[in-house]
Design a protein around this motif. Structure first.
Motif, PDB file in Angstrom:
ATOM      1  N   ILE A   1      -7.585   2.433  -2.021  1.00 57.74           N
ATOM      2  CA  ILE A   1      -6.369   2.057  -1.639  1.00 57.74           C
ATOM      3  C   ILE A   1      -5.554   2.178  -3.057  1.00 57.74           C
ATOM      4  O   ILE A   1      -6.268   1.347  -4.004  1.00 57.74           O
ATOM      5  CB  ILE A   1      -6.171   0.746  -0.966  1.00 57.74           C
ATOM      6  CG1 ILE A   1      -6.750   0.591   0.196  1.00 57.74           C
ATOM      7  CG2 ILE A   1      -4.585   0.134  -1.062  1.00 57.74           C
ATOM      8  CD1 ILE A   1      -7.010  -0.898   0.916  1.00 57.74           C
TER       9      ILE A   1
ATOM     10  N   GLU B   1      -2.082   0.637  -4.311  1.00 59.53           N
ATOM     11  CA  GLU B   1      -1.151  -0.325  -4.063  1.00 59.53           C
ATOM     12  C   GLU B   1      -0.206  -1.087  -5.109  1.00 59.53           C
ATOM     13  O   GLU B   1      -0.708  -0.721  -6.396  1.00 59.53           O
ATOM     14  CB  GLU B   1      -1.823  -1.687  -3.383  1.00 59.53           C
ATOM     15  CG  GLU B   1      -2.830  -2.455  -4.051  1.00 59.53           C
ATOM     16  CD  GLU B   1      -3.497  -3.636  -3.539  1.00 59.53           C
ATOM     17  OE1 GLU B   1      -2.955  -4.033  -2.345  1.00 59.53           O
ATOM     18  OE2 GLU B   1      -4.582  -4.125  -3.903  1.00 59.53           O
TER      19      GLU B   1
ATOM     20  N   GLY C   1       0.705  -1.122   0.090  1.00 58.88           N
ATOM     21  CA  GLY C   1       0.000  -0.092  -0.198  1.00 58.88           C
ATOM     22  C   GLY C   1       0.798   1.210  -0.087  1.00 58.88           C
ATOM     23  O   GLY C   1       1.668   1.288   0.964  1.00 58.88           O
TER      24      GLY C   1
END
Length: 344
Positions: A331, A333, A305
């Motif tokens: 998120i 990542e 992340g």
């Protein structure tokens, strides 16, 4: 001139053969079969009888062959020997059937099939949902579509809009739906079901045209994610004001890569690796799962992340907000590509 209705913008797929080639091979096959029958009848003309004057000329052979193949048969010229009758029964009759099939097939290809394809494509257009619209299929647009397909997006979930038929040929050849139309018009975007689209990519080749397409799309669907390519830095703000969700300037991005390369010879390679599915790793964006809520960003099971988006604001992995993920967070990542993940 009356305005074009939305249903007049039809989706298309590439034909396997150009129209001229399809007609040419049919004509060639007909002429070849006809020539074969005339040649054999001329060689075996002794087995034919002309009830008019008793003499079978070359014109008589052509005449007899044509009326035999077209099943007319007037009875003025008839086969009288066994060989001539067997040839007509075993060769001319199949040729006659081939002629009928060729004519029916041509009618189907150029009339019936086109009507059917138009009906089928119209039904597919009405069923379009969760697709990606790509406005402009130049160099950038075509590379974008290639990357989308490499990332797993099916070709039939991509609709390419362009005004150039040559550009659309390649899009159709890789399985995309295509619409030869002006993407700045409301009716064009309505025809490709923009209200049901997952996202839109705008790469018209000119900044002013791309911004106008973005304006048109934004006023039709206020919530649609729109990514746009602009080449002039002064137009980046205009593109955002037009409603673009993401604005990409390839010239600026190239400058970032070049500048970064002076601080490390591998930085540009790694950035290119992140941006492409052909590398070992790639950037991915997703929503936090219920199992991840409450955990830190560093605890992701699959990827690394690097950023979270919470309430529209970005937070880096070093910031306090990254210490505890919340439901609704997005998120960003770094994850291994599918091939490398499978190998691992």
């Amino acid at each position: 001139m009356p305005a074009r209705r939305p249903d007049e913008v039809t989706l298309r797929r590439r034909s396997r053969l150009p129209v001229g080639a399809q007609i040419a091979w049919r004509v060639g096959l007909v002429l070849g079969l006809l020539g074969l029958a005339i040649a054999v009848h001329w060689i075996e003309r002794g087995g034919l009888k002309d009830t008019h004057d008793g003499h079978v000329s070359f014109l008589d052979v052509i005449y007899f062959t044509m009326i035999s193949i077209t099943t007319t048969g007037y009875g003025d010229i008839v086969p009288v020997t066994d060989r001539a009758r067997m040839f007509d029964a075993l060769v001319v009759t199949p040729i006659r059937l081939f002629f009928v099939l060729i004519f029916i097939g041509t009618a189907y290809t150029f009339v019936l099939r086109r009507v059917w394809e138009r009906f089928r494509m119209e039904k597919l257009r009405k069923d379009l949902c969760d697709h990606i619209i790509v406005a402009g299929f130049g160099t950038t647009g075509s590379e974008t579509v290639d990357e989308l397909i490499a990332r797993g997006t099916p070709g039939d979930q991509i609709v390419v809009i362009d005004c150039t038929s040559e550009a659309l040929e390649r899009a159709a050849s890789i399985g995309c739906f295509t619409a030869e139309a002006d993407a700045t018009r409301d009716k064009t975007l309505q025809a490709v079901r923009i209200e049901r689209a997952r996202a839109m990519i705008v790469s018209a080749g000119r900044d002013d045209t791309s911004i106008l397409i973005t304006l048109t799309a934004r006023h039709l669907v206020p919530s649609l994610p729109i990514s746009i390519v602009v080449r002039n830095e002064d137009n980046e703000l205009l593109a955002r004001q037009a409603g673009a969700t993401t604005v990409i300037n390839p010239i600026s991005f190239a400058g970032l890569l070049l500048a970064g390369s002076t601080h490390g010879e591998h930085l540009a390679d790694y950035i290119a690796d992140l941006a492409s599915t052909s590398g070992t790793v790639q950037l991915a964006e997703r929503e936090v799962t219920a199992q991840e809520a409450g955990k830190p960003l560093s605890a992701l099971a699959r990827g690394l992340g690097v950023r979270i988006y919470r309430n529209g604001k970005a937070h880096g992995f070093w910031e306090p907000e990254a210490a505890r993920l919340e439901a609704g967070d997005r998120i960003v990542e770094i994850v291994p590509t599918a091939s490398n993940e499978a190998a691992g």
